[in-house]
Every structure is written in structure tokens, then in C-alpha cells.
Write a protein that holds these residues in place. Structure first.
Motif, PDB file in Angstrom:
ATOM      1  N   VAL A  60       0.833  -1.211   0.000  1.00 60.24           N
ATOM      2  CA  VAL A  60       0.000   0.000   0.000  1.00 60.24           C
ATOM      3  C   VAL A  60       0.859   1.249   0.000  1.00 60.24           C
ATOM      4  CG1 VAL A  60      -1.803   1.257   1.260  1.00 60.24           C
ATOM      5  CG2 VAL A  60      -1.957  -1.214   0.993  1.00 60.24           C
ATOM      6  N   ASN A  61       2.070   1.166   0.543  1.00 60.54           N
ATOM      7  CA  ASN A  61       2.972   2.310   0.389  1.00 60.54           C
ATOM      8  C   ASN A  61       3.235   2.586  -1.091  1.00 60.54           C
ATOM      9  OD1 ASN A  61       3.395   3.169   3.019  1.00 60.54           O
ATOM     10  ND2 ASN A  61       5.043   1.704   3.390  1.00 60.54           N
ATOM     11  N   LYS A  62       3.346   1.531  -1.884  1.00 59.62           N
ATOM     12  CA  LYS A  62       3.532   1.737  -3.320  1.00 59.62           C
ATOM     13  C   LYS A  62       2.243   2.235  -3.962  1.00 59.62           C
ATOM     14  CE  LYS A  62       5.193  -0.212  -7.646  1.00 59.62           C
ATOM     15  NZ  LYS A  62       5.958  -1.274  -8.334  1.00 59.62           N
ATOM     16  N   LEU A  63       1.121   1.640  -3.601  1.00 61.01           N
ATOM     17  CA  LEU A  63      -0.164   2.057  -4.158  1.00 61.01           C
ATOM     18  C   LEU A  63      -0.432   3.530  -3.879  1.00 61.01           C
ATOM     19  CD1 LEU A  63      -2.999   1.477  -5.385  1.00 61.01           C
ATOM     20  CD2 LEU A  63      -3.704   0.747  -3.091  1.00 61.01           C
ATOM     21  N   GLY A  64      -0.261   3.935  -2.626  1.00 61.46           N
ATOM     22  CA  GLY A  64      -0.570   5.319  -2.258  1.00 61.46           C
ATOM     23  C   GLY A  64       0.347   6.336  -2.892  1.00 61.46           C
ATOM     24  N   SER A  65       1.606   5.961  -3.083  1.00 62.87           N
ATOM     25  CA  SER A  65       2.585   6.923  -3.610  1.00 62.87           C
ATOM     26  C   SER A  65       2.734   6.866  -5.128  1.00 62.87           C
ATOM     27  CB  SER A  65       3.954   6.686  -2.967  1.00 62.87           C
ATOM     28  OG  SER A  65       4.455   5.402  -3.293  1.00 62.87           O
ATOM     29  N   MET A  66       2.171   5.857  -5.777  1.00 65.49           N
ATOM     30  CA  MET A  66       2.383   5.701  -7.216  1.00 65.49           C
ATOM     31  C   MET A  66       1.836   6.873  -8.034  1.00 65.49           C
ATOM     32  SD  MET A  66       4.071   3.402  -8.818  1.00 65.49           S
ATOM     33  CE  MET A  66       4.619   3.419 -10.519  1.00 65.49           C
ATOM     34  N   PRO A  67       0.653   7.427  -7.706  1.00 65.52           N
ATOM     35  CA  PRO A  67       0.208   8.604  -8.470  1.00 65.52           C
ATOM     36  C   PRO A  67       1.197   9.766  -8.366  1.00 65.52           C
ATOM     37  CG  PRO A  67      -1.630   7.683  -7.239  1.00 65.52           C
ATOM     38  CD  PRO A  67      -0.385   6.988  -6.746  1.00 65.52           C
ATOM     39  N   LEU A  68       1.796   9.938  -7.196  1.00 57.69           N
ATOM     40  CA  LEU A  68       2.801  10.979  -7.000  1.00 57.69           C
ATOM     41  C   LEU A  68       4.029  10.705  -7.860  1.00 57.69           C
ATOM     42  CD1 LEU A  68       4.002  13.416  -5.491  1.00 57.69           C
ATOM     43  CD2 LEU A  68       4.619  11.852  -3.637  1.00 57.69           C
ATOM     44  N   ILE A  69       4.464   9.446  -7.893  1.00 57.72           N
ATOM     45  CA  ILE A  69       5.627   9.075  -8.701  1.00 57.72           C
ATOM     46  C   ILE A  69       5.348   9.294 -10.177  1.00 57.72           C
ATOM     47  CG2 ILE A  69       7.028   7.095  -9.436  1.00 57.72           C
ATOM     48  CD1 ILE A  69       6.709   6.040  -6.525  1.00 57.72           C
ATOM     49  N   LEU A  70       4.135   8.972 -10.602  1.00 56.04           N
ATOM     50  CA  LEU A  70       3.781   9.087 -12.028  1.00 56.04           C
ATOM     51  C   LEU A  70       3.499  10.515 -12.465  1.00 56.04           C
ATOM     52  CD1 LEU A  70       1.359   6.018 -12.367  1.00 56.04           C
ATOM     53  CD2 LEU A  70       3.669   6.197 -13.307  1.00 56.04           C
ATOM     54  N   GLY A  71       2.901  11.312 -11.581  1.00 56.75           N
ATOM     55  CA  GLY A  71       2.419  12.613 -12.033  1.00 56.75           C
ATOM     56  C   GLY A  71       2.814  13.818 -11.220  1.00 56.75           C
ATOM     57  N   GLY A  72       3.518  13.620 -10.112  1.00 58.98           N
ATOM     58  CA  GLY A  72       3.857  14.734  -9.256  1.00 58.98           C
ATOM     59  C   GLY A  72       5.066  15.514  -9.726  1.00 58.98           C
ATOM     60  N   ASN A  73       5.152  16.776  -9.311  1.00 58.35           N
ATOM     61  CA  ASN A  73       6.339  17.555  -9.641  1.00 58.35           C
ATOM     62  C   ASN A  73       7.465  17.224  -8.661  1.00 58.35           C
ATOM     63  OD1 ASN A  73       6.063  19.206  -7.246  1.00 58.35           O
ATOM     64  ND2 ASN A  73       4.521  20.426  -8.325  1.00 58.35           N
ATOM     65  N   GLU A  74       8.650  17.689  -8.957  1.00 61.62           N
ATOM     66  CA  GLU A  74       9.825  17.304  -8.183  1.00 61.62           C
ATOM     67  C   GLU A  74       9.732  17.761  -6.734  1.00 61.62           C
ATOM     68  OE1 GLU A  74      13.075  15.055  -7.783  1.00 61.62           O
ATOM     69  OE2 GLU A  74      11.813  15.245  -9.567  1.00 61.62           O
ATOM     70  N   GLU A  75       9.209  18.951  -6.525  1.00 65.01           N
ATOM     71  CA  GLU A  75       9.100  19.481  -5.166  1.00 65.01           C
ATOM     72  C   GLU A  75       8.180  18.607  -4.315  1.00 65.01           C
ATOM     73  OE1 GLU A  75       7.796  23.628  -2.867  1.00 65.01           O
ATOM     74  OE2 GLU A  75       7.877  23.545  -5.063  1.00 65.01           O
ATOM     75  N   LEU A  76       7.052  18.189  -4.899  1.00 65.84           N
ATOM     76  CA  LEU A  76       6.093  17.354  -4.176  1.00 65.84           C
ATOM     77  C   LEU A  76       6.680  15.969  -3.895  1.00 65.84           C
ATOM     78  CD1 LEU A  76       3.223  18.043  -3.230  1.00 65.84           C
ATOM     79  CD2 LEU A  76       2.339  16.810  -5.211  1.00 65.84           C
ATOM     80  N   LYS A  77       7.419  15.433  -4.858  1.00 63.57           N
ATOM     81  CA  LYS A  77       8.049  14.120  -4.658  1.00 63.57           C
ATOM     82  C   LYS A  77       9.043  14.168  -3.503  1.00 63.57           C
ATOM     83  CE  LYS A  77       7.659  12.503  -9.445  1.00 63.57           C
ATOM     84  NZ  LYS A  77       8.421  12.129 -10.668  1.00 63.57           N
ATOM     85  N   LYS A  78       9.881  15.195  -3.476  1.00 61.56           N
ATOM     86  CA  LYS A  78      10.867  15.299  -2.404  1.00 61.56           C
ATOM     87  C   LYS A  78      10.189  15.439  -1.049  1.00 61.56           C
ATOM     88  CE  LYS A  78      14.675  17.315  -5.075  1.00 61.56           C
ATOM     89  NZ  LYS A  78      15.504  18.524  -5.299  1.00 61.56           N
ATOM     90  N   LYS A  79       9.097  16.175  -1.017  1.00 64.29           N
ATOM     91  CA  LYS A  79       8.414  16.439   0.247  1.00 64.29           C
ATOM     92  C   LYS A  79       7.818  15.174   0.858  1.00 64.29           C
ATOM     93  CE  LYS A  79       4.815  19.322   2.340  1.00 64.29           C
ATOM     94  NZ  LYS A  79       3.805  20.404   2.102  1.00 64.29           N
ATOM     95  N   TYR A  80       7.277  14.283   0.009  1.00 65.61           N
ATOM     96  CA  TYR A  80       6.552  13.135   0.546  1.00 65.61           C
ATOM     97  C   TYR A  80       7.251  11.788   0.337  1.00 65.61           C
ATOM     98  CZ  TYR A  80       2.731  16.317   1.430  1.00 65.61           C
ATOM     99  OH  TYR A  80       1.981  17.353   1.913  1.00 65.61           O
TER     100      TYR A  80
END
Length: 387
Positions: free
Chosen positions: A95-115
């Protein structure tokens, strides 16, 4: 539909070493608590801590964010080996992968680093908020709404059947942001933090299996979300959600393989020891045929999952078919194998003194969540018909 030359996967020496490492951790630090976790329906904190301490908590997170940078196959091996002893615990990395996958696929760099950074460090857990009470398979009919208010968004509504709800610190939540927009293109994805004002949880669901993984509603009462917490552009949320599921259905296939392998292993050990009619019941041909069929199903499922994992890593065009096929076949196989394992133990298999009845209950959910197997067959059929 696909080019056979590119359907192969390669289990490397690193993958073999990874399996040995996570199996030792699972057997030494997770398995001893599995029955208690199920009986008390409590979160497997021992597994959580062990996975954090050994970098298996969210192995999929890239090294640039402090993660282990495990490829899709390695992540599947982690989930499979944990599920072999405790399905509830395997939902932590899954579920850590499930929850974070949209961020990995579509998030900007700042948001990725933050979470992604705290996720990799084990300081924050992710969950995924897509389904609603009346919008499970038909996700586009969701009712949750997020309206603009200056630079922020205000989120209202609910989400149902959310894995590890209440435990996770971060939640990827899908909501309609343009009620008058085209269906399916009017939904956006946001990151909601557990501490956000107006965000609460429903009571824990009382479930057949995976009792150690809390399942609760997410309740949003005008929750203010800063504008920089939207993932991607407004209106792209459902596309992100569906792309996510193409990748993460493979991990549910891995979970199903692990559950089935655990049941097969235990049943095999039992029939070697159990005596009837003056000999081991393992020497009875009828039971040998059952074991052979069980082993064949487990290994077939594993091969399908690993091929799908390779396609996930490469983001192949036919991942949608293979992800659905791996999840569908492996979960059906897990249900059959665990049922047969209970049968092989006879009356003992029906009691909680032995783990196979728990594995049978746990296996059932793999046929239902991340898209029912009926939905998986629709997904596969559409790929076949479009080829």
C-alpha cells in the motif's frame, strides 16, 4: 497483442539475495506475530518496525529520495515473501507503493521530495483513497468534491475501504474538481495529510481476513488542501489512478502468490508427517495429485506476476493486460490453493491452531480489491478485442 521477444524477465543474483534476506526477516520477525495479529485484529507493528529497520518498508522509492530504488520485480519479491507468512503485514510495502504511485507518475519534483523522502525513511506511510460507498468498480461516478478557494482546494465527501486508514500519515485522494466537466476528465488527485483539519476516519471494518490491516472510511468535512498538494494538472486524476492500478495490480498478484506459497509449504510439511492407514498420507496418490496441482498453480501464477513486473518496470504498452492477468490468475490460484491446503489438513485445517485457515480467509480479498476479478476480465477482454 505483445512481442514475445520482450515478454521475458530476468531474476538476477541480487534478486535471489534479496529474497533470502526478506525471507529471514519475515520468518524471524513477522511470522511469530501473524496469528496474534489476526486474532486480535491489530496492526502488525512488529512487521512495520522490522520493515523500516531493513529498508523494506517502501523499497520501490527511488534512491534520489533516500529509498532503496528496488525495481518492480524486487518489490514484488518483498511483498511475496512477507505475504508467505502474514498477508496483513505484506500490505505495508504494497500500500505504500499504491498510495505513492500517483505521485511518482504525475507529481512535480518538489512534491516528490516532500513526501517520498519521509516515506523512504519510514517516517510516513501512504494510503490510497479512490473507492467510495457507491463508486467502487465505477470510479468515475465518485461523489467526493474539491472546490477552489483562492490558491487552495476545499475537499468534502468520503472514501470507503481504505487500507491502513488511520495508520498512514499521507493519503492520495481522488475528487471531482469540475462537476460540469466531461465524465472521467473532471477528477483530480491530491495529497491529504492525517493532521489536516476536518479529516477524520470511520470505524474499523470487521473483516473476514487481513484483519491486521485496518480498513476504514476517510471522511472529509471541508478539508483545506494547499494548492501545491495537487498531483499533476486538474482533471488528470482518474487517468493517474488507472495508470497506478496497472502497476499495483502486479503487487497484489505477488501478495496472492505469497499467500498461496505459504499454504502450500505448510500443507506439504503436514502431509509428510501425518500418518494414516499405516503410512504417511503424503504417500497417497490422491493427495500427491492435489499437491502437484497446487504447486503447478503457484508456479504459473509466479511466472505471470514476474513477467507483469518486468512490464511494469519498462512501462510496456501491454502492461494493462498483463497486470490484470497476473492479479486475476494469481488471486484465483491463491483461493484454490489455500482451500486445498485446508482440505489436506482435514479437521485441523478448519481450526485456528494452524495457519492455513487464516491464509484461506486472507486469499479471498485478493480476488476483490484493486479491481474485482470480474473487472480484470473486462480489462483483459478490451485489450484482446483492440489488438
Amino acid at each position: 497483442m505483445s512481442n514475445p521477444d520482450f515478454d521475458l524477465y530476468q531474476v538476477s543474483e541480487d534478486h535471489d539475495e534479496l529474497r533470502a534476506a526478506i525471507r529471514n526477516i519475515a520468518e524471524d520477525r513477522i511470522a511469530p506475530y501473524a496469528a496474534e495479529v489476526d486474532d486480535q485484529a491489530r496492526y502488525p507493528q512488529e512487521a512495520h518496525d522490522a520493515l523500516v529497520q531493513t529498508d523494506f518498508f517502501a523499497p520501490h522509492v527511488a534512491e534520489e529520495y533516500g529509498g532503496a530504488g528496488a525495481d518492480a520485480l524486487a518489490t514484488c519479491i518483498v511483498i511475496e515473501e512477507v505475504a508467505r507468512v502474514c498477508a496483513s503485514s505484506s500490505l505495508i510495502p504494497a500500500v505504500n507503493k499504491l498510495g505513492s504511485m500517483p505521485l511518482i507518475l504525475g507529481g512535480n519534483e518538489e512534491l516528490k521530495k516532500k513526501y517520498l523522502t519521509p516515506l523512504a525513511q519510514g517516517k510516513g506511510t501512504f494510503s490510497y483513497g479512490l473507492s467510495e460507498a457507491h463508486a467502487g468498480s465505477d470510479t468515475a461516478s465518485m461523489k467526493a468534491r474539491a472546490r477552489r478557494d483562492g490558491d487552495d482546494w476545499v475537499l468534502s465527501g468520503q472514501k470507503s475501504w481504505i487500507t491502513n486508514a488511520g495508520v498512514s500519515d499521507y493519503y492520495t485522494v481522488l475528487a471531482v474538481t469540475d462537476p460540469d466537466g466531461a465524465r472521467g476528465r473532471n477528477i483530480s488527485a491530491f495529497i491529504v495529510e492525517k493532521s489536516d483539519e476536518g479529516f477524520t476516519f470511520g470505524e474499523k471494518e470487521k473483516k473476514m481476513g487481513i484483519k491486521g490491516s485496518p480498513t476504514r472510511e476517510l471522511l472529509f468535512d471541508n478539508v483545506r488542501i494547499p494548492g501545491d498538494r495537487i498531483i499533476g494538472e486538474p482533471g488528470t486524476g482518474l487517468q493517474l489512478a488507472l495508470q497506478t492500478l496497472d502497476h499495483t495490480r502486479v503487487t497484489i498478484g505477488a501478495q496472492a502468490v505469497g499467500i498461496a506459497q505459504g499454504a502450500l509449504d505448510f500443507a506439504t510439511g503436514y502431509v509428510k508427517e501425518r500418518q494414516a492407514f499405516g503410512k504417511r498420507i503424503a504417500d497417497l496418490q490422491g493427495l500427491q495429485f492435489m499437491l502437484a496441482d497446487m504447486a503447478m498453480k503457484v508456479e504459473t501464477a509466479r511466472q505471470m506476476v514476474y513477467v507483469a513486473a518486468a512490464k511494469s518496470e519498462r512501462n510496456d504498452k501491454d502492461l494493462g493486460f498483463f497486470g490484470a492477468a497476473a492479479k486475476c490468475y494469481a488471486s484465483d490460484a491463491a483461493m484454490e490453493v489455500t482451500t486445498d491446503a485446508v482440505q489436506l489438513l482435514g479437521g485441523y485445517g478448519y481450526t485456528q491452531d494452524f495457519p492455513v485457515e487464516r491464509m484461506m480467509r486472507d486469499a479471498k480479498i485478493t480476488q476483490i480489491y484493486e479491481g474485482t476479478n470480474q473487472i480484470q476480465r473486462l480489462v483483459m477482454a478490451r485489450h484482446v478485442l483492440s489488438s
